[in-house]
Structures are given as structure tokens and as C-alpha cells.
Write an enzyme that holds these catalytic residues in place. Structure first.
Site, PDB file in Angstrom:
ATOM      1  N   TYR B 297       0.997  -1.211  -0.231  1.00  0.00           N
ATOM      2  CA  TYR B 297       0.169   0.109   0.015  1.00  0.00           C
ATOM      3  C   TYR B 297       0.913   1.391  -0.001  1.00  0.00           C
ATOM      4  O   TYR B 297       1.654   1.466   0.742  1.00  0.00           O
ATOM      5  CB  TYR B 297      -0.878  -0.106   1.243  1.00  0.00           C
ATOM      6  N   TYR B 341      -5.608   5.660  -7.170  1.00  0.00           N
ATOM      7  CA  TYR B 341      -5.713   5.450  -5.779  1.00  0.00           C
ATOM      8  C   TYR B 341      -7.177   4.807  -5.623  1.00  0.00           C
ATOM      9  O   TYR B 341      -8.161   5.754  -5.837  1.00  0.00           O
ATOM     10  CB  TYR B 341      -5.764   6.587  -5.014  1.00  0.00           C
TER      11      TYR B 341
END
Lengths: 325, 402
Positions: B297, B341
Site C-alpha cells: 500500500y 488510488y
């Protein structure tokens, strides 16, 4: 009309064509320069300068425009060109007007008895500008004021002709001004969004902010195991006890880490600015501002000392003064 | 006892379908519609229909409830629905929820989804100026009056300490920024498609929250991503090779906060990630050296470095060098820095594509992929593997515990 006039070069070229054209044809002052008007002006302005009284009195230079004014009963002698220009702006949605500023130059003093003549020219029309009031055009006129045919001064006057920006439609923004709830304390004029964000205060941390109001920085202490804790919580992470008291911080600390804020900008915070994570001498940490040190001189390990600063009528914060060695 | 031992979830379920909308800066449609489109795409990819679905999972932050997505997507009765909290930390945990439901027979086919207009609608990067006086609001409230208002700034506080502790400069973060954009440059779905960057570009990009620069920050994206989870047995009958959930874990550390865990330890690591790492390694029986691809991430570059260290790919402070030398294929879709994102869900989809062999930047023979979720918050992770029954190459790692 949708209030958002279209911009196009052709329109701006039409506006520009009015530059240099007369705004007022040769005007004559309604009264010559005279002592009673000078006396009224000085009384209204609270101006006691002796130059404006007595046998050799001159008129206050800032009265320049007053000698050209039409009075209540007469319309000013505007030219057709000036009326057309304002009409064009009205029709294109720029129907609102506000005077923005004026500049004056004084070439010779005016004295009682001087006969005034004047003429006025459209000096410039700006490109379309975006303003807080709304998009619009600045129109500048220049008036040459003569006494006995001789140039005594010039008066430049600028207005903004604009299309008013839309007002917020949210009903909560349309409060009844008669409602006492909505009457703003004159000391508290800033809108909430223009102030520093408020602390988030609830039953679990109210004691901390009450301490700040007394200029005390209070650290919680577990009475079960003695562990100091920050941030404030109702129980202890070391032993789970809900019993606690407080100790007052000595105010000594060091910068444990820091951030220099650049983007995005927020009201009341002028970037770049430094936010520090301060480790207090007692061993707990608190987010705060490092003050008295340029943002680019804040460093990890820098010693700091507590102080309390008031930011507005409601807000006092514990901040830390950098101690330079 | 899962903080201390292997759990019974490993190898019970698989991701069998992935689907997404386009990733854009302005979708031009509602978040609900994006969610429905992504769910349809994932079901089509799985060779299933809305009628097959009996479970749905999303994030508490998602604005489209499970029942409403079901209603608009042609899905009928649901026997399982769940939402995970803590922002992007939920990503891999949605899959864990699905696997838990499937392993226990609570549901047969579970769809996990996340959809938002994070660029054209509510932008997380625009910051926070107010919070309600709840326990959650009060936790963040300690930072607000002092102007620490944005996700980038909350990460930057730890990042500064990391640089200080290990004697590094902000260039340390540049390696992650460059590697992600390298992969994004060859991914047509990525915002940085065709636009690789250099360390010099990184160093020249403007400060956002020092020590973070613009190129240390992820995209802001409109889009939706969905995943279909079912049992390994059922997945074997469906069109794509299953991506087996060899391990799934959540983790929160001691004195955990959401983005503002400033008051504990030394701020150079991610203790919540360590909780996830221990559980993933124990349950999968794998170790860092067994991993073929890492999808870590990456909302901000510094936490990619700390994750590599917490998972044991390298020692503390050595991750910048590890990334610079590209010791592990990392974020091969371009990550959230380079592709989009999607709150971590696009990373899970990339892990599935690597195992299927359909990634735009395929890692040859990739069979074991680590995926992680939002960092700096309570988080989650997955180890996805190829189906051992469908494997064509011999493995060199320890046997999977299926």
C-alpha cells in the site's frame, strides 16, 4: 440573466475603444472656492490646520473633487460616451458598481474666489478581472480641475463594474439578523472557517482544555500504576485502571519530530509553517507549534519551552518557544 | 489465539473475479453507479451472475451500502454483509471477511467492492478542519488547532523521524516514487502511463508536507474496483485459475490511532503492520524470500519502506537501498502513486493478475504475492498464491498449509 457574462475579445475591444473619450464635457464649478464650504469641510474632518483659516487661507487640497460636485438637485454632466460604456457593462451582466480608489495630484493651491472648470476623460478600461465581489472591469476616469483656466490638480477615480458573485444558497447562511442568536459579538467578527480549527473537546478530555485556560498543561497520571499518559483517555493502556489524577507539566521539552506544511493552504495558517511533535520532559508527547524560530530552523532535538498564546477570543493554545543555544 | 498461532482460514477461499471501472479524475457519474459497474465487471470476469451472490463487503467509508449496490446490480437476498473501518486499512480485510464467511458456510459467493469520486468529489487531501467530539474525533482533534490537517502531514511526522533515525535524506523516498512510476509507465490503465520519472524529477517536485514532496503522494482517483471471492473448490470450476487466499490478516498495534499514532514507540516503524506480517507468515508457512511480487500500500512513499522492514524483507533502515536495487518486484501495476488510488483494492486486483499471468508487467512464474492495505491505520494483508493443484512448476519454498 445568468450572472456569469461571457468573455470574448471582441467585447473587450469594444470596451477599450472608449479609452480617451470624454466622460464629462467642460463643467463649471457650481460655486467658486469659498470660505463657508472650507469651514464645513474642516469641521467635518476635524482638521485644525491654520493654513485653511485667516486672511491668506487656502482650501484643503483634498477638497479638489468637492468643487466639481453637482449637488443634490443636478445630474452630473456625463457624456454620451460614458453612458454608453456603462450601458455596455450593464447589458453584459456587470450591472453592479463599487468605487475602489482615487488618486489626486495637486499643482497649485486653490483659494477663496477661484472659479473652477473641469473636464473628465475615460482614462482606461481594464481587462476582465476576477474579484471577490465577482468578475468585472475597472473603469478609471481622470478629471482635470482648473482655476481661472490654469491646471490646479487632477483627480483619478476608479470604479469596478461587476457581475455579483452568487450568494451562498444554503439556508443556514441566511440567518435572521434580528435573532439575538445570530447577532455577532463585535469582538468575534471572524467567520468560523477563517479561524484556527477548534480543539475537539468532550467529556474525556475537557480537563485538559480547562487546564489550558488556566495556563496549565496537565498530563494524566494513572493512580493504579503511576503511568503518565497523553493524549487524554478515561483509562490506562498499561494497566486498564480508570482511576487517574493529573500532574502539571514543567514546560520543558524537545522537538521529537516535525513537519513543514506547504500545501494545501488553510485560512489562518500561512505556509510554510512548522508543526512539531514535542516530547515533554515528563516523557509524554504532544502536537503543537514551535514558535519564535523560523520554520526552516526547527530541528529534531531542539529544546523548547512551553508558553500559552491567545489566537482569538475563544482560543488559547499551549505552544513551544524554540530555545536557541 | 491468532496473535500467537496459525489460523484455520488459510487456503479455504480464493479470489475468482476482478473488475473495475476506468480510473479517472472525473467519472461523471455517481459513486453508486461506479460500484455497480465494478461489481458487474467482477462477476462477468468470474463467470458468475448477480444471482450467484449472497454476500457483500465494503469499507465503512464507502458511500454505497451493500443493500443498495445489490438492489441496483440485480443481486437478490444476502446472507452476509459487512463493512470494515479505518479507511484504506480495510482493503485486504474485505477479502478476509469474505473468506471467513465462505470458510464457515455463511455465504457462497461474496463480492468485495470500493468505489468513489475521490478526485471530483470529496478529496481526502484537502484536509480536515473539524471533527465531532466523539472518541474518534477527539483523537484527531489534538492535531487540528496546530495546523496538522492533512494525510500527507500525518505521514510526514513519522517520515521525518525515520530519516533522522537512519541518517537519510528525502531521496530515500524517491526510490519508491520512481519504481512505481516505472511500472505505471507501461500500464495503459495508469495515470502515469507513458510517463516514467527519475530521482531528479522526484527531488525537483514541490514540497507538500516536508519531508514529503508531490511525487511522494498517491493519485486522487474516481473509480470503482470489485473482487469476487468463493471457495477454492468452486473457484476451480470457474474460467480463471483461482488466486488462493493462503493467508489473510488484520492488525492493530498497542496505542493504535488512525494516522496519528505519534505517542507510542519511536515512529520509525508500523507496529500494526508487524501484527499482520506475523500472522501472514505463520498461516501461509511462507517467508519473505518466498514472495514473488509485493503489492504494498503506497498512499505515501515512506510507509512502503517501513512495510518492507516490518515484513522482514530487509533490516530497519535498509529499505531505501532494497527498493533502489529492486530486490523484489514491487507494485507492478504502478501502485497508487502511479496507477490509481482505489483505497488499496486495485492492488488486490493486480496480485490476482500476477497469479493468473495476465498482468501488464508480468513477473514470470509469479505464484506467491503479498498484498497490503492502508498504513498508519489499523490495517490488513493477504498472501495470495496459485492453486497448488493447478501448479505447473515445482516450488522451492516450504509446503503451503492448505
Amino acid at each position: 440573466m445568468n450572472g456569469e457574462p461571457e468573455v470574448h475579445e471582441e467585447f473587450e475591444a469594444r470596451l477599450k475603444a472608449y479609452e480617451g473619450r470624454p466622460a464629462a464635457a467642460t463643467g463649471v464649478g457650481r460655486d467658486p472656492v469659498n470660505e463657508p464650504m472650507i469651514r464645513h469641510w474642516c469641521e467635518a474632518m476635524g482638521d485644525t490646520n491654520p493654513a485653511y483659516t485667516g486672511p491668506n487661507a487656502i482650501a484643503p487640497p483634498t477638497m479638489l473633487q468637492a468643487w466639481t460636485m453637482a449637488g443634490l438637485s443636478r445630474r452630473p454632466e456625463r457624456t454620451a460616451a460614458y453612458d454608453e460604456l456603462l450601458g455596455l457593462l450593464d447589458e453584459s451582466g456587470h450591472h453592479a458598481v463599487v468605487a475602489t480608489d482615487c488618486e489626486q495630484e495637486y499643482l497649485r493651491p486653490l483659494r477663496p474666489g477661484d472659479e473652477i472648470t473641469f473636464d473628465s476623460v475615460i482614462e482606461s478600461v481594464s481587462e476582465r478581472k476576477t474579484t471577490k465581489l465577482g468578475p468585472g472591469y475597472f473603469v478609471t476616469t481622470r478629471t482635470d480641475i482648473r482655476a481661472g483656466g490654469e491646471l490646479a490638480g487632477t483627480h483619478r477615480f476608479r470604479i469596478l463594474k461587476y457581475a455579483p458573485a452568487r450568494r451562498p444558497k444554503d439556508p443556514k447562511d441566511r440567518k435572521d439578523p434580528k435573532d439575538p442568536k445570530n447577532r455577532k459579538d463585535p469582538k468575534d467578527r471572524k467567520a468560523p472557517e477563517e479561524r484556527r480549527p477548534r480543539p475537539v473537546v468532550n467529556r474525556d478530555n475537557a480537563g485538559f482544555w480547562e487546564g489550558v485556560a488556566r495556563h496549565e498543561l496537565l498530563i494524566q497520571r494513572c493512580t493504579g500504576c503511576g503511568t503518565l499518559r497523553f493524549p487524554w483517555l478515561p483509562g490506562c493502556n498499561s494497566c486498564g485502571s480508570l482511576e487517574w489524577d493529573t500532574v502539571e507539566a514543567s514546560g520543558e521539552g524537545t522537538v521529537y519530530s516535525y513537519v513543514v506544511m506547504h500545501h494545501p493552504p488553510f485560512p489562518t495558517f500561512a505556509p510554510p509553517y512548522a508543526v512539531g511533535l514535542i516530547e515533554l520532559a515528563e516523557g509524554v508527547r504532544i502536537i503543537s507549534n514551535v514558535v519564535g524560530v523560523p520554520y526552516d530552523k526547527v530541528r529534531i532535538g531542539m529544546p523548547v519551552r512551553l508558553e500559552f498564546r491567545r489566537y482569538d477570543e475563544e482560543l488559547v493554545l499551549p505552544v513551544f518557544q524554540g530555545v536557541t543555544r | 489465539m491468532s496473535l500467537r498461532g496459525r489460523d484455520g482460514l488459510g487456503g479455504r477461499a480464493a479470489i475468482t473475479g476482478i473488475g473495475a471501472t476506468e480510473f479517472s479524475k472525473d467519472s461523471g457519474r455517481s459513486e453508486l453507479r461506479l460500484a455497480v459497474e465494478a461489481v458487474h465487471a467482477a462477476l462477468a470476469d468470474a463467470g458468475l451472475t448477480p444471482a450467484d451472490v449472497d454476500g457483500m463487503v465494503t469499507f465503512t467509508m464507502d458511500t454505497s451500502p451493500e443493500i443498495t449496490v445489490a438492489q441496483a446490480a440485480g443481486i437478490g437476498e444476502l446472507s452476509f454483509f459487512s463493512r470494515i473501518h479505518y479507511g484504506g486499512g480495510a482493503a485486504c480485510a474485505t477479502v478476509q471477511q469474505a473468506a471467513l464467511a465462505i470458510a464457515t458456510g455463511v455465504a457462497d459467493v461474496v463480492v468485495c467492492y470500493r468505489a468513489f469520486n475521490e478526485r471530483s468529489g470529496r478529496r481526502f487531501g484537502s484536509g480536515v478542519r473539524h471533527r465531532e467530539p466523539s472518541a474518534e474525533g477527539a483523537a484527531l482533534g489534538w492535531a487540528l488547532p496546530f495546523g496538522l490537517l492533512t494525510p500527507a502531514s500525518w505521514v510526514a511526522m513519522a517520515a521525518q523521524r525515520y530519516l533522522h533515525t537512519y541518517g537519510l535524506t528525502p531521496e530515500a523516498f524517491g526510490h519508491v516514487a520512481v519504481v512505481d512510476r516505472k511500472y505505471a509507465a507501461t500500464n495503459p490503465a495508469a495515470y502515469f502511463h507513458g510517463r516514467p520519472i527519475t530521482l531528479a524529477d522526484h527531488a525537483a517536485s514541490r514540497w507538500i508536507a516536508e519531508p514529503l514532496r508531490l511525487l511522494d503522494c498517491c493519485q486522487e482517483t474516481d473509480g470503482g474496483q470489485a473482487l469476487v471471492v468463493t471457495s477454492v473448490e468452486r473457484a476451480r470450476d470457474l474460467p480463471h485459475p483461482p488466486a488462493v487466499i493462503a493467508a489473510a490478516a488484520q492488525g492493530a498495534g498497542r496505542a493504535q490511532e488512525q494516522m496519528t499514532s505519534f505517542y507510542r514507540d519511536d515512529l520509525t516503524g508500523l507496529p500494526e503492520t508487524a501484527v499482520v506480517a506475523r500472522q501472514l507468515w505463520r498461516t501461509s508457512g511462507l517467508a519473505p524470500a518466498d514472495i514473488d511480487v509485493g503489492i504494498l500500500y503506497d498512499h505515501f512513499t515512506p510507509f512502503v519502506l517501513m512495510q518492507l522492514e516490518e515484513f522482514g524483507f530487509c533490516a530497519p533502515g535498509e529499505a531505501p537501498d532494497f527498493v533502489a536495487k529492486e530486490r523484489l518486484p514491487l507494485n507492478t501495476h504502478g501502485g497508487q502513486l502511479g496507477e490509481a488510488y482505489l483505497h488499496g483494492m486495485n492492488g488486490v486486483a493486480e496480485a490476482v493478475r500476477q497469479i493468473r499471468g495476465t498482468a501488464v508487467n508480468p513477473v514470470p512464474g509469479a505464484e506467491r504475492v503479498l498484498v497490503t492495505a492502508g498504513t498508519g491505520v489499523p490495517t490488513s494483508g493477504l498472501v495470495l498464491t496459485a492453486d497448488p493443484q493447478g501448479r505447473t512448476r515445482s516450488t522451492t519454498g516450504p509446503p503451503l498449509h492448505l
